[in-house]
Design an enzyme around this catalytic site. Structure first.
Site, mmCIF file in Angstrom:
data_model
loop_
_atom_site.group_PDB
_atom_site.id
_atom_site.type_symbol
_atom_site.label_atom_id
_atom_site.label_comp_id
_atom_site.label_asym_id
_atom_site.label_seq_id
_atom_site.Cartn_x
_atom_site.Cartn_y
_atom_site.Cartn_z
ATOM 1 N N HIS A 59 22.587 -0.376 -5.747
ATOM 2 C CA HIS A 59 21.164 -0.708 -5.684
ATOM 3 C C HIS A 59 20.356 0.582 -5.822
ATOM 4 O O HIS A 59 20.824 1.667 -5.445
ATOM 5 C CB HIS A 59 20.827 -1.377 -4.347
ATOM 6 C CG HIS A 59 21.314 -2.788 -4.249
ATOM 7 N ND1 HIS A 59 20.934 -3.654 -3.246
ATOM 8 C CD2 HIS A 59 22.152 -3.489 -5.054
ATOM 9 C CE1 HIS A 59 21.521 -4.827 -3.429
ATOM 10 N NE2 HIS A 59 22.271 -4.756 -4.510
ATOM 11 N N GLU A 61 17.932 1.817 -4.173
ATOM 12 C CA GLU A 61 17.691 2.572 -2.937
ATOM 13 C C GLU A 61 18.895 3.432 -2.552
ATOM 14 O O GLU A 61 18.749 4.577 -2.127
ATOM 15 C CB GLU A 61 17.402 1.623 -1.765
ATOM 16 C CG GLU A 61 16.195 0.731 -1.946
ATOM 17 C CD GLU A 61 16.561 -0.638 -2.483
ATOM 18 O OE1 GLU A 61 17.282 -0.716 -3.498
ATOM 19 O OE2 GLU A 61 16.121 -1.633 -1.900
ATOM 20 N N CYS A 89 17.195 -4.975 0.757
ATOM 21 C CA CYS A 89 18.142 -5.945 1.302
ATOM 22 C C CYS A 89 18.764 -5.363 2.585
ATOM 23 O O CYS A 89 18.459 -4.229 2.977
ATOM 24 C CB CYS A 89 19.235 -6.235 0.270
ATOM 25 S SG CYS A 89 20.369 -4.854 0.014
ATOM 26 N N CYS A 92 20.595 -1.943 1.972
ATOM 27 C CA CYS A 92 19.690 -0.819 1.723
ATOM 28 C C CYS A 92 18.854 -0.494 2.958
ATOM 29 O O CYS A 92 18.638 0.679 3.269
ATOM 30 C CB CYS A 92 18.804 -1.117 0.529
ATOM 31 S SG CYS A 92 19.754 -1.231 -1.003
HETATM 32 ZN ZN LIG Z 1 19.693 -3.398 -1.630
#
Ligand SMILES: [Zn+2]
Length: 164
Positions: A59, A61, A89, A92
């Protein structure tokens, strides 16, 4: 006056993340972008790369946090701010807490998976001992629209393939 200028800065930084997100969409990735500033200096910038890397943890992040930690030579991201186009999410948000990132600004809320209060509360979980300051909903329409356009186009392609 100060508030206006701050808001302009927040928008400007989030727009940089949005540019990364849009580039990711062109590469077939779900468009999420993230940037990290340390005392005003850019130390991390990334987009989601899950498809390209075939890595569920790739991801935006997470990649930006890894870059920032490398740039600073420290796992602690003191005096850093993250700007990300979508509410983080659980993974993250957990990484943001572990990095002791003091401040998070995000664009669109994610009612399905957002872990800053929308679906889950990780960022401000009372059991955790670090609580970043969170500002959500900046440029929310533009950030959300970029994601909706991507998934709409993707569904369209799938449908055409199914008809053919
Ligand atoms: Zn994430």
């Amino acid at each position: 006056m100060t508030a206006d200028r701050d808001y302009f800065l927040e928008e400007q930084r989030l727009r940089l993340a949005l540019t990364l997100a849009r580039e990711a969409a062109e590469a077939g990735e779900a468009p999420v972008g993230a940037v990290i500033f340390h005392r005003g200096q850019l130390v991390g910038k990334a987009a989601n790369q899950r498809e390209q890397l075939q890595d569920p943890t790739a991801h935006a992040e997470i990649i930006a946090i890894t870059q920032a930690a490398a740039a600073l030579g420290s796992w602690r991201l003191d005096d850093c701010e993250m700007y990300v186009t979508l509410e983080p999410c659980a993974m993250c948000a957990g990484a943001i807490v572990l990095a002791r990132l003091p401040r998070l600004v995000f664009g669109a809320f994610d009612p399905k998976a957002g872990a800053c209060g929308s679906a889950l509360e990780v960022i401000n979980c009372p059991a955790l001992n670090h609580h970043p300051v969170v500002l959500g909903g900046i440029l929310a329409n533009e950030c959300g629209e970029t994601l909706r356009d991507f998934f709409r186009a993707k569904r369209g392609r799938t449908k055409r393939v199914a008809i053919e």
